[in-house]
Design a protein around this motif. Structure first.
Motif, short mmCIF file in Angstrom:
data_model
loop_
_atom_site.label_atom_id
_atom_site.label_comp_id
_atom_site.label_asym_id
_atom_site.label_seq_id
_atom_site.Cartn_x
_atom_site.Cartn_y
_atom_site.Cartn_z
N GLU A 123 0.57 -1.18 0.04
CA GLU A 123 0.08 0.11 0.25
C GLU A 123 0.85 1.55 -0.04
O GLU A 123 0.82 2.93 -0.72
CB GLU A 123 -0.61 -0.13 1.14
N ASP A 124 1.62 1.35 0.65
CA ASP A 124 2.79 2.63 0.94
C ASP A 124 3.81 2.84 -0.41
O ASP A 124 3.12 3.71 -1.52
CB ASP A 124 3.76 2.30 1.61
N LEU A 125 4.20 1.62 -1.40
CA LEU A 125 4.92 1.57 -2.70
C LEU A 125 3.22 2.40 -3.46
O LEU A 125 4.11 2.95 -4.33
CB LEU A 125 5.27 0.05 -3.22
N ARG B 39 -0.99 5.03 -19.79
CA ARG B 39 -2.29 5.09 -18.91
C ARG B 39 -1.85 5.59 -17.89
O ARG B 39 -1.02 4.71 -17.11
CB ARG B 39 -2.56 3.96 -19.34
N ASP B 40 -3.23 6.28 -17.24
CA ASP B 40 -2.89 6.44 -15.73
C ASP B 40 -2.44 4.77 -15.10
O ASP B 40 -1.49 5.34 -14.09
CB ASP B 40 -4.61 6.81 -14.97
N SER B 41 -2.64 3.91 -15.16
CA SER B 41 -1.72 2.80 -14.80
C SER B 41 -0.82 2.31 -14.90
O SER B 41 -0.29 2.11 -14.12
CB SER B 41 -2.69 1.38 -14.98
N ASP B 42 -0.10 2.81 -15.73
CA ASP B 42 1.31 3.49 -16.06
C ASP B 42 1.91 4.26 -15.21
O ASP B 42 2.89 3.83 -14.96
CB ASP B 42 1.48 3.30 -17.93
N ALA B 67 4.48 -7.43 -9.49
CA ALA B 67 3.73 -9.20 -9.77
C ALA B 67 2.38 -9.27 -8.07
O ALA B 67 1.80 -9.56 -8.37
CB ALA B 67 4.23 -9.84 -10.14
N LEU B 68 3.16 -9.13 -6.70
CA LEU B 68 2.77 -9.27 -5.60
C LEU B 68 1.29 -8.48 -5.82
O LEU B 68 0.09 -8.68 -5.18
CB LEU B 68 3.36 -9.80 -4.99
N TYR B 69 2.07 -7.08 -5.83
CA TYR B 69 0.64 -5.85 -6.14
C TYR B 69 -0.56 -6.25 -7.12
O TYR B 69 -1.74 -6.23 -6.67
CB TYR B 69 1.30 -4.83 -6.59
N GLU B 70 0.01 -6.73 -8.25
CA GLU B 70 -1.54 -7.53 -8.77
C GLU B 70 -2.32 -8.06 -8.53
O GLU B 70 -3.28 -8.42 -9.11
CB GLU B 70 -0.76 -6.77 -10.35
N ASP B 71 -1.43 -9.13 -7.80
CA ASP B 71 -2.53 -10.24 -7.16
C ASP B 71 -3.01 -10.20 -6.68
O ASP B 71 -2.50 -10.01 -5.42
CB ASP B 71 -0.83 -11.43 -7.02
N ALA B 72 -4.03 -10.07 -6.91
CA ALA B 72 -4.92 -9.22 -5.67
C ALA B 72 -5.41 -10.99 -4.60
O ALA B 72 -5.62 -10.90 -3.05
CB ALA B 72 -6.72 -9.98 -5.60
N GLY B 73 -4.80 -12.13 -4.99
CA GLY B 73 -4.82 -13.62 -3.66
C GLY B 73 -3.50 -13.50 -3.14
O GLY B 73 -3.37 -14.27 -2.26
#
Lengths: 132, 132
Positions: A123-125, B39-42, B67-73
């Motif tokens: 979250e911080d990152l 994009r904003d996400s970039d 990768a962890l950030y984008e992995d909701a699980g």
DNA sequence: ATTGACCTTCCAGCAACTGGAAGCCCCATG
DNA sequence: CATGGGGCTTCCAGTTGCTGGAAGGTCAAT
């Protein structure tokens, strides 16, 4: 002495010694067989370089230090200045790392570290704008 | 958004953003003119990477964090483990620098730093076996 | 004579960019 | 509509300080 002996006695890898010769940090004699022929003074210089490197001096600083070492008429003030500047750089680096460490330690502490996805570190990152 | 805007907003140099794309850290779209289209996400991802880099994470660690950030699980435990290991490395680096600093500060202190050639700094580098 | 441990050179690669050259592209101004 | 300046593109080279590996010469002992 051959390079293997010098490597062992100086603690520097043979590859590193060849590299130092290649960049002109040290000049070496050659035997009839093409092998590098090391004198005691070469070993001495290499050990000098090794110690300076261990104190974090760059190759270029080592070059300067070696030149000063071999200049009997040097002024110690110049050596002190060089070392003092290097000391400042080390201090800056330490401060930078300590700042990183503080932030990171805080985040690690705040993270549960379990099997759930919620993570203050990410979250911080992601956000930058964070707590406390 | 073009690369210039993103550079300004993320704080990363345009060169660095191109480099991150080249090594596959981030994938970008292209406009009809061949320009990278952000994009904003970039922008968000790049800012994420920038903050992780500022905390000293390597590029490969950033890749994993993203990768962890984008992995909701994800499991936050993995993030914490990664960060904890990185923290240990930072601590090791700080310790190393502090050890250098101590030796160097001692030597700088011992050196008169005047116009005479006598210099404990060079003597230490030359000899290794030194005082106190 | 043949190992095997040494030595040699040269080439490639690591991390993480950074600088520069050559060449499009886009917009604004005259 | 031409032109100029800025921004964008790619590609190549360089940075720091080594490190690994391949291909081949040398040396001492068996």
């Amino acid at each position: 002495m051959n390079i293997g002996d010098v490597a062992q006695r100086s603690g520097l890898p043979a590859k590193t010694i060849r590299y130092y010769e290649e960049i002109g940090l040290i000049t070496l004699l050659r035997g009839a067989n093409g092998y590098r022929a090391f004198r005691d003074s070469d070993l001495h210089k290499l050990a000098f370089i090794g110690r300076a490197r261990a104190l974090g001096f760059s190759i270029e600083e080592c070059r300067t230090l070696l030149a000063l070492y071999e200049d009997a008429g040097r002024e110690s003030g110049e050596v002190k200045r060089l070392a003092g500047e290097h000391l400042k750089q080390i201090d800056a680096k330490i401060a930078e790392l300590q700042s990183m460490r503080a932030t990171l330690a805080h985040l690690v502490h705040a993270c549960a570290g379990d099997d759930r996805p919620d993570c203050p570190i990410l979250e911080d990152l992601a956000g930058g704008a964070c707590c406390s």
